[in-house]
Design an enzyme around this catalytic site. Structure first.
Site, PDB file in Angstrom:
ATOM      1  N   HIS A   1      -3.188  -4.864   1.757  1.00 30.58           N
ATOM      2  CA  HIS A   1      -2.581  -5.077   3.085  1.00 30.58           C
ATOM      3  C   HIS A   1      -2.555  -6.566   3.428  1.00 30.58           C
ATOM      4  O   HIS A   1      -3.475  -7.051   4.108  1.00 30.58           O
ATOM      5  CB  HIS A   1      -3.416  -4.354   4.151  1.00 30.58           C
ATOM      6  CG  HIS A   1      -3.193  -2.893   4.224  1.00 30.58           C
ATOM      7  ND1 HIS A   1      -2.352  -2.299   5.137  1.00 30.58           N
ATOM      8  CD2 HIS A   1      -3.708  -1.886   3.492  1.00 30.58           C
ATOM      9  CE1 HIS A   1      -2.367  -0.990   4.969  1.00 30.58           C
ATOM     10  NE2 HIS A   1      -3.184  -0.711   3.976  1.00 30.58           N
TER      11      HIS A   1
ATOM     12  N   CYS B   1       0.839  -1.209   0.000  1.00 29.65           N
ATOM     13  CA  CYS B   1       0.000   0.000   0.000  1.00 29.65           C
ATOM     14  C   CYS B   1       0.878   1.264   0.000  1.00 29.65           C
ATOM     15  O   CYS B   1       1.549   1.518  -0.986  1.00 29.65           O
ATOM     16  CB  CYS B   1      -1.000  -0.044   1.144  1.00 29.65           C
ATOM     17  SG  CYS B   1      -2.418   1.029   0.849  1.00 29.65           S
TER      18      CYS B   1
ATOM     19  N   GLU C   1      -0.901  -8.058   5.580  1.00 28.25           N
ATOM     20  CA  GLU C   1      -0.683  -8.271   7.024  1.00 28.25           C
ATOM     21  C   GLU C   1      -1.988  -8.202   7.818  1.00 28.25           C
ATOM     22  O   GLU C   1      -2.015  -8.538   8.996  1.00 28.25           O
ATOM     23  CB  GLU C   1       0.327  -7.233   7.544  1.00 28.25           C
ATOM     24  CG  GLU C   1      -0.202  -5.834   7.789  1.00 28.25           C
ATOM     25  CD  GLU C   1      -0.495  -5.028   6.526  1.00 28.25           C
ATOM     26  OE1 GLU C   1      -0.357  -5.570   5.408  1.00 28.25           O
ATOM     27  OE2 GLU C   1      -0.888  -3.856   6.654  1.00 28.25           O
TER      28      GLU C   1
HETATM   29  N1  GLN Z   1      -3.660   6.440   0.965  1.00 27.10           N
HETATM   30  C1  GLN Z   1      -2.453   6.171   1.674  1.00 27.10           C
HETATM   31  C2  GLN Z   1      -1.306   6.994   1.131  1.00 27.10           C
HETATM   32  O1  GLN Z   1      -1.426   7.487   0.080  1.00 27.10           O
HETATM   33  C3  GLN Z   1      -2.075   4.718   1.610  1.00 27.10           C
HETATM   34  C4  GLN Z   1      -3.085   3.938   2.368  1.00 27.10           C
HETATM   35  C5  GLN Z   1      -2.537   2.723   3.008  1.00 27.10           C
HETATM   36  O2  GLN Z   1      -1.344   2.494   3.083  1.00 27.10           O
HETATM   37  N2  GLN Z   1      -3.440   1.949   3.514  1.00 27.10           N
HETATM   38  O3  GLN Z   1      -0.302   7.111   1.760  1.00 27.10           O
END
Ligand code: GLN
Length: 193
Positions: A176, A83, A178
């Site tokens: 994610h 992410c 995890e």
């Molecule tokens: N939207 C977040 C960002 O741009 C990322 C979201 C996440 O890691 N769950 O940093």
């Protein structure tokens, strides 16, 4: 640390690092929390967690971690970015105000799914993990808009958007892994070390 000396670090500046440490534990690995450059020494792999990519990017620079991470990768350290971590791995980004690490030949669009679908869970088929689809949790997730020829596409959403990719020892996941009890993504990464 494991019996064979494999050390996996988890960047522990902000975000879901504790959950990654738990996932490593389920694989009988005890991860190392990384907060300073010295923590990177001797690591075979580093996980950059989800969280807020701008916060993680700023803290990474403030803590003097950027250069040392790039140096350790050049020396062969593997990295899994999930992410926000995937945003940091990118070569090019949309809607990210800082400079990413530029380690992977991917263009990543941040907050790519819009407000209505802030968070969702969906099954993603990732052949590298076997036939059973992975229960992928997306939270204000990015996706990979473009990938270079050296990048292996590992998983897509049903609309074709690329959400998992590998390039050498670098693994990028938009979701994610995890936050589920399925440890196959972590096992895939450990297998890359
Ligand atoms: N939207 C977040 C960002 O741009 C990322 C979201 C996440 O890691 N769950 O940093």
């Amino acid at each position: 640390m494991t019996g064979n000396g494999t050390r996996v670090g988890v960047l522990a500046l902000q975000g879901a690092f504790a959950e990654h440490l738990k996932a490593l534990k389920r694989l009988k690995l005890s991860g190392v929390e990384v907060r300073r450059a010295a923590d990177l020494e001797g690591l075979s792999g580093l996980i950059i967690p989800g969280g807020e990519s701008t916060t993680i990017g700023r803290l990474m620079a403030d803590m003097g971690l950027r250069g040392p991470i790039l140096r350790r990768v050049a020396e062969g350290m593997a990295v899994m970015g999930t992410c926000a971590g995937m945003i940091l791995l990118a070569g090019k980004t949309f809607d990210y105000p800082l400079e990413p690490l530029g380690l992977m030949d991917i263009t990543v669009r941040r907050n790519a799914f819009g407000r209505q679908v802030d968070s969702f869970e969906t099954s993603v088929t990732i052949a590298a993990l076997g036939a059973t689809p992975f229960p992928a949790v997306f939270i204000r997730a990015p996706y990979i808009e473009k990938a270079g020829t050296g990048v292996e596409a590992l998983g897509r959403l049903s609309d074709g958007r690329l959400v998992a990719a590998r390039e050498g020892k670098l693994l990028a996941l938009a979701f994610h892994p995890e936050l589920t009890r399925d440890t196959r993504c972590h096992a895939l990464f450990v297998g890359m070390l």
